[in-house]
Motif scaffolding. Structure first.
Motif, PDB file in Angstrom:
ATOM      1  N   LYS A 161      12.250   3.537   5.390  1.00 30.30           N
ATOM      2  CA  LYS A 161      10.944   2.989   5.759  1.00 30.30           C
ATOM      3  C   LYS A 161      10.639   1.739   4.940  1.00 30.30           C
ATOM      4  CE  LYS A 161       6.111   4.098   6.395  1.00 30.30           C
ATOM      5  NZ  LYS A 161       5.061   5.101   6.353  1.00 30.30           N
ATOM      6  N   GLU A 162      10.985   1.750   3.669  1.00 31.09           N
ATOM      7  CA  GLU A 162      10.759   0.583   2.815  1.00 31.09           C
ATOM      8  C   GLU A 162      11.564  -0.617   3.300  1.00 31.09           C
ATOM      9  OE1 GLU A 162      11.577   1.548  -1.232  1.00 31.09           O
ATOM     10  OE2 GLU A 162      10.111   3.159  -1.285  1.00 31.09           O
ATOM     11  N   ILE A 163      12.833  -0.401   3.615  1.00 32.25           N
ATOM     12  CA  ILE A 163      13.694  -1.492   4.072  1.00 32.25           C
ATOM     13  C   ILE A 163      13.230  -2.013   5.426  1.00 32.25           C
ATOM     14  CG2 ILE A 163      16.026  -2.042   4.858  1.00 32.25           C
ATOM     15  CD1 ILE A 163      17.066  -0.295   2.588  1.00 32.25           C
ATOM     16  N   ALA A 164      12.847  -1.120   6.324  1.00 31.18           N
ATOM     17  CA  ALA A 164      12.394  -1.541   7.652  1.00 31.18           C
ATOM     18  C   ALA A 164      11.111  -2.361   7.554  1.00 31.18           C
ATOM     19  CB  ALA A 164      12.174  -0.321   8.538  1.00 31.18           C
ATOM     20  N   THR A 165      10.162  -1.902   6.762  1.00 32.56           N
ATOM     21  CA  THR A 165       8.900  -2.623   6.618  1.00 32.56           C
ATOM     22  C   THR A 165       9.117  -3.976   5.957  1.00 32.56           C
ATOM     23  OG1 THR A 165       7.766  -0.501   6.382  1.00 32.56           O
ATOM     24  CG2 THR A 165       6.539  -2.456   5.742  1.00 32.56           C
ATOM     25  N   ALA A 166       9.934  -4.022   4.927  1.00 31.79           N
ATOM     26  CA  ALA A 166      10.207  -5.282   4.240  1.00 31.79           C
ATOM     27  C   ALA A 166      10.959  -6.259   5.142  1.00 31.79           C
ATOM     28  CB  ALA A 166      11.000  -5.022   2.970  1.00 31.79           C
ATOM     29  N   THR A 167      11.871  -5.751   5.954  1.00 32.31           N
ATOM     30  CA  THR A 167      12.614  -6.620   6.867  1.00 32.31           C
ATOM     31  C   THR A 167      11.707  -7.213   7.936  1.00 32.31           C
ATOM     32  OG1 THR A 167      14.615  -5.309   6.516  1.00 32.31           O
ATOM     33  CG2 THR A 167      14.547  -6.698   8.482  1.00 32.31           C
ATOM     34  N   ILE A 168      10.867  -6.399   8.520  1.00 32.56           N
ATOM     35  CA  ILE A 168       9.934  -6.892   9.537  1.00 32.56           C
ATOM     36  C   ILE A 168       8.994  -7.925   8.938  1.00 32.56           C
ATOM     37  CG2 ILE A 168       8.036  -6.219  11.057  1.00 32.56           C
ATOM     38  CD1 ILE A 168       9.518  -3.530  11.416  1.00 32.56           C
ATOM     39  N   ALA A 169       8.470  -7.647   7.741  1.00 40.60           N
ATOM     40  CA  ALA A 169       7.568  -8.587   7.091  1.00 40.60           C
ATOM     41  C   ALA A 169       8.262  -9.909   6.787  1.00 40.60           C
ATOM     42  CB  ALA A 169       7.016  -7.976   5.801  1.00 40.60           C
ATOM     43  N   SER A 170       9.487  -9.855   6.311  1.00 39.03           N
ATOM     44  CA  SER A 170      10.182 -11.091   5.968  1.00 39.03           C
ATOM     45  C   SER A 170      10.541 -11.910   7.202  1.00 39.03           C
ATOM     46  CB  SER A 170      11.431 -10.793   5.145  1.00 39.03           C
ATOM     47  OG  SER A 170      12.394 -10.122   5.912  1.00 39.03           O
ATOM     48  N   VAL A 171      10.874 -11.239   8.307  1.00 35.54           N
ATOM     49  CA  VAL A 171      11.175 -11.971   9.544  1.00 35.54           C
ATOM     50  C   VAL A 171       9.934 -12.688  10.054  1.00 35.54           C
ATOM     51  CG1 VAL A 171      11.756 -11.653  11.988  1.00 35.54           C
ATOM     52  CG2 VAL A 171      13.149 -10.578  10.224  1.00 35.54           C
ATOM     53  N   PHE A 172       8.810 -11.985  10.098  1.00 33.23           N
ATOM     54  CA  PHE A 172       7.579 -12.620  10.570  1.00 33.23           C
ATOM     55  C   PHE A 172       7.122 -13.734   9.639  1.00 33.23           C
ATOM     56  CE2 PHE A 172       7.052  -8.984  13.443  1.00 33.23           C
ATOM     57  CZ  PHE A 172       6.617  -9.642  14.581  1.00 33.23           C
ATOM     58  N   LEU A 173       7.208 -13.536   8.331  1.00 32.67           N
ATOM     59  CA  LEU A 173       6.809 -14.584   7.405  1.00 32.67           C
ATOM     60  C   LEU A 173       7.758 -15.772   7.461  1.00 32.67           C
ATOM     61  CD1 LEU A 173       5.643 -12.521   4.306  1.00 32.67           C
ATOM     62  CD2 LEU A 173       4.227 -13.865   5.858  1.00 32.67           C
ATOM     63  N   ILE A 175       0.837  -1.197   0.000  1.00 33.34           N
ATOM     64  CA  ILE A 175       0.000   0.000   0.000  1.00 33.34           C
ATOM     65  C   ILE A 175       0.873   1.249   0.000  1.00 33.34           C
ATOM     66  CG2 ILE A 175      -1.601   1.334   1.430  1.00 33.34           C
ATOM     67  CD1 ILE A 175      -2.857  -1.375   2.229  1.00 33.34           C
ATOM     68  N   TYR A 176       1.945   1.239   0.766  1.00 30.51           N
ATOM     69  CA  TYR A 176       2.866   2.379   0.791  1.00 30.51           C
ATOM     70  C   TYR A 176       3.480   2.597  -0.584  1.00 30.51           C
ATOM     71  CZ  TYR A 176       6.920   5.232   2.031  1.00 30.51           C
ATOM     72  OH  TYR A 176       7.857   6.225   2.083  1.00 30.51           O
ATOM     73  N   GLU A 177       3.879   1.522  -1.246  1.00 33.30           N
ATOM     74  CA  GLU A 177       4.483   1.646  -2.573  1.00 33.30           C
ATOM     75  C   GLU A 177       3.481   2.147  -3.614  1.00 33.30           C
ATOM     76  OE1 GLU A 177       7.704   1.177  -3.625  1.00 33.30           O
ATOM     77  OE2 GLU A 177       8.132   1.069  -1.478  1.00 33.30           O
ATOM     78  N   ALA A 178       2.233   1.729  -3.483  1.00 32.19           N
ATOM     79  CA  ALA A 178       1.231   2.104  -4.490  1.00 32.19           C
ATOM     80  C   ALA A 178       0.696   3.516  -4.292  1.00 32.19           C
ATOM     81  CB  ALA A 178       0.071   1.118  -4.455  1.00 32.19           C
ATOM     82  N   THR A 179       0.674   3.993  -3.068  1.00 29.17           N
ATOM     83  CA  THR A 179       0.033   5.280  -2.816  1.00 29.17           C
ATOM     84  C   THR A 179       1.003   6.456  -2.711  1.00 29.17           C
ATOM     85  OG1 THR A 179       0.048   4.859  -0.434  1.00 29.17           O
ATOM     86  CG2 THR A 179      -1.940   4.232  -1.657  1.00 29.17           C
ATOM     87  N   SER A 180       2.274   6.222  -2.481  1.00 24.46           N
ATOM     88  CA  SER A 180       3.201   7.353  -2.352  1.00 24.46           C
ATOM     89  C   SER A 180       3.865   7.636  -3.701  1.00 24.46           C
ATOM     90  CB  SER A 180       4.266   7.065  -1.294  1.00 24.46           C
ATOM     91  OG  SER A 180       5.043   5.959  -1.683  1.00 24.46           O
ATOM     92  N   SER A 181       4.157   8.915  -3.899  1.00 22.55           N
ATOM     93  CA  SER A 181       4.827   9.291  -5.140  1.00 22.55           C
ATOM     94  C   SER A 181       6.314   8.981  -5.022  1.00 22.55           C
ATOM     95  CB  SER A 181       4.618  10.780  -5.416  1.00 22.55           C
ATOM     96  OG  SER A 181       5.255  11.544  -4.426  1.00 22.55           O
ATOM     97  N   ARG A 182       6.991   8.993  -6.140  1.00 20.73           N
ATOM     98  CA  ARG A 182       8.414   8.654  -6.137  1.00 20.73           C
ATOM     99  C   ARG A 182       9.237   9.653  -5.332  1.00 20.73           C
ATOM    100  NH1 ARG A 182      10.633   4.917 -10.020  1.00 20.73           N
ATOM    101  NH2 ARG A 182       8.896   3.936 -11.087  1.00 20.73           N
ATOM    102  N   ARG A 183       8.819  10.895  -5.289  1.00 17.42           N
ATOM    103  CA  ARG A 183       9.579  11.905  -4.557  1.00 17.42           C
ATOM    104  C   ARG A 183       9.388  11.808  -3.048  1.00 17.42           C
ATOM    105  NH1 ARG A 183       6.928  16.282  -7.039  1.00 17.42           N
ATOM    106  NH2 ARG A 183       6.529  15.240  -8.994  1.00 17.42           N
TER     107      ARG A 183
END
Length: 76
Positions: free
Chosen positions: A49-61, A35-43
Motif C-alpha cells: 500500500k505504501e509503494i502504490a500510494t507513493a507511486t501514484i503520487a509521484s506520477v501525478f506530481l 497520514i497513513y504513515e503517521a496514524t498506523s502502527s508499525r505492525r
C-alpha cells in the motif's frame, strides 16, 4: 522526404487545467501517504500500500510539474 510537423498530443489550451488538476491529485495522494504513515502502527503497515500510494503520487506530481512548466512557457 518532407519533414513532419511535430505537434503536441494535448491541446495547448489544456496545459493550465491539467497542471492544476494533476498537482492537486498528486498532493492529495501525498497527504494520504503521510497520514497513513503517521496514524498506523508499525505492525499494521503494508509495504504494498505504501509503494502504490507513493507511486501514484509521484506520477501525478511529475506530470503535474511538467504541465506547470509547459503552461508557463518553458518547453521541455
Amino acid at each position: 522526404m518532407a519533414a513532419k510537423v511535430i505537434s503536441s498530443p494535448v491541446p495547448v489550451d489544456w496545459y493550465p487545467t491539467l497542471a492544476v488538476v494533476m498537482v492537486a491529485v498528486g498532493l492529495m495522494f501525498t497527504a494520504s501517504f503521510f497520514i497513513y504513515e503517521a496514524t498506523s502502527s508499525r505492525r499494521n503497515r503494508s509495504l504494498a500500500k505504501e509503494i502504490a500510494t507513493a507511486t501514484i503520487a509521484s506520477v501525478f506530481l511529475g506530470f503535474g510539474s511538467l504541465f506547470v512548466l509547459l503552461a508557463s512557457g518553458v518547453y521541455v
